[in-house]
Design an enzyme around this catalytic site. Structure first.
Site, short mmCIF file in Angstrom:
data_model
loop_
_atom_site.label_atom_id
_atom_site.label_comp_id
_atom_site.label_asym_id
_atom_site.label_seq_id
_atom_site.Cartn_x
_atom_site.Cartn_y
_atom_site.Cartn_z
N CYS A 269 47.91 32.89 40.82
CA CYS A 269 48.91 33.92 40.50
C CYS A 269 49.62 34.41 41.75
CB CYS A 269 48.25 35.12 39.82
SG CYS A 269 47.37 34.72 38.32
C1 BEZ Z 1 44.27 32.12 39.60
O1 BEZ Z 1 45.33 32.74 39.53
O2 BEZ Z 1 43.97 31.49 40.59
C2 BEZ Z 1 43.33 32.09 38.44
C3 BEZ Z 1 43.31 33.14 37.53
C4 BEZ Z 1 42.41 33.09 36.49
C5 BEZ Z 1 41.56 32.01 36.34
C6 BEZ Z 1 41.61 30.95 37.24
C7 BEZ Z 1 42.51 30.98 38.30
#
Ligand code: BEZ
Length: 211
Positions: free
Chosen positions: A45
């Site tokens: 994110c």
């Molecule tokens: C991420 O943004 O890296 C992420 C968020 C939730 C689960 C897995 C990865």
């Protein structure tokens, strides 16, 4: 209920990093991209928000406003945005909705219980100026999105709303387009003065009409 193409995008009022947003009023007569993130302070994110902020001018050229969402509160978003600026070299320059009670996530079906009961998947909704949903994409939490694809779809939607054409596989702005099979050849000759190539009666290709 799942949101389908052509549905009116649900309206809502929500707290965001830019203050309270009344969604339809905030969109005004522009196109909108609403996209959800599973959680603040997560690595994928972090890269997505930085990249979307970097593309702000590209969205603006397409008369499009961008708004993100995650289920964490505004104070958390603000702290996370400092990390995004530090690690991605780009400040977040669009509002991010705080949706701790899942009001917006539930309206849009962004929580997929088989993935998680508490966090949103990576949903994208493109909304047109009449507030209709024109694109939905759902990615798993582990896969970062390609925001150039969202720009490409905006180009296609805005072109095909204006001309009786559709865009072929892997099309990008400036490539040839396909004339609607509903248009007879003599009308196509008038509408597409640059001419067209008939590969099959249902597959006629013409240069992009607004180029
Ligand atoms: C991420 O943004 O890296 C992420 C968020 C939730 C689960 C897995 C990865």
């Amino acid at each position: 209920m799942t949101l389908q193409l052509g549905d009116t995008a649900p309206d809502f009022t929500a707290e965001t990093t830019d203050g309270e947003v009344r969604f339809h009023q905030w969109l005004g007569d522009q196109w909108g991209v609403l996209f959800s993130h599973p959680k603040d302070f997560t690595p994928v994110c972090t890269t997505e928000l930085g990249e979307t902020a970097r593309l702000k001018e590209h969205f603006a050229r397409r008369n499009t406003k961008v708004i993100g969402l995650s289920v964490d509160p505004v104070e958390s978003h603000r702290r996370w945005e400092a990390d995004i600026e530090e690690t991605q070299g780009q400040a977040v320059n669009f509002p991010v909705i705080a949706d701790p009670d899942h009001t917006v996530a539930n309206l849009y079906g962004m929580i997929h219980p088989n993935a998680s009961d508490t966090t949103t998947v990576r949903s994208v909704y493109v909304i047109d100026p009449s507030k209709k949903v024109r694109l939905t994409i759902t990615y798993p939490a582990s896969t970062g999105r390609n925001f150039n694809e969202i720009l490409r779809v905006l180009d296609s939607l805005q072109l095909t709303d204006t001309y009786s054409v559709s865009t072929p596989v892997n099309w990008t702005d400036g490539d040839d387009v396909i004339i609607s099979p509903a248009i007879p050849d003599d009308e196509a000759r008038e509408r597409f003065p640059k001419g067209f190539t008939t590969l099959k009666p249902y597959l006629r290709v013409t240069p992009q009409p607004n180029r």
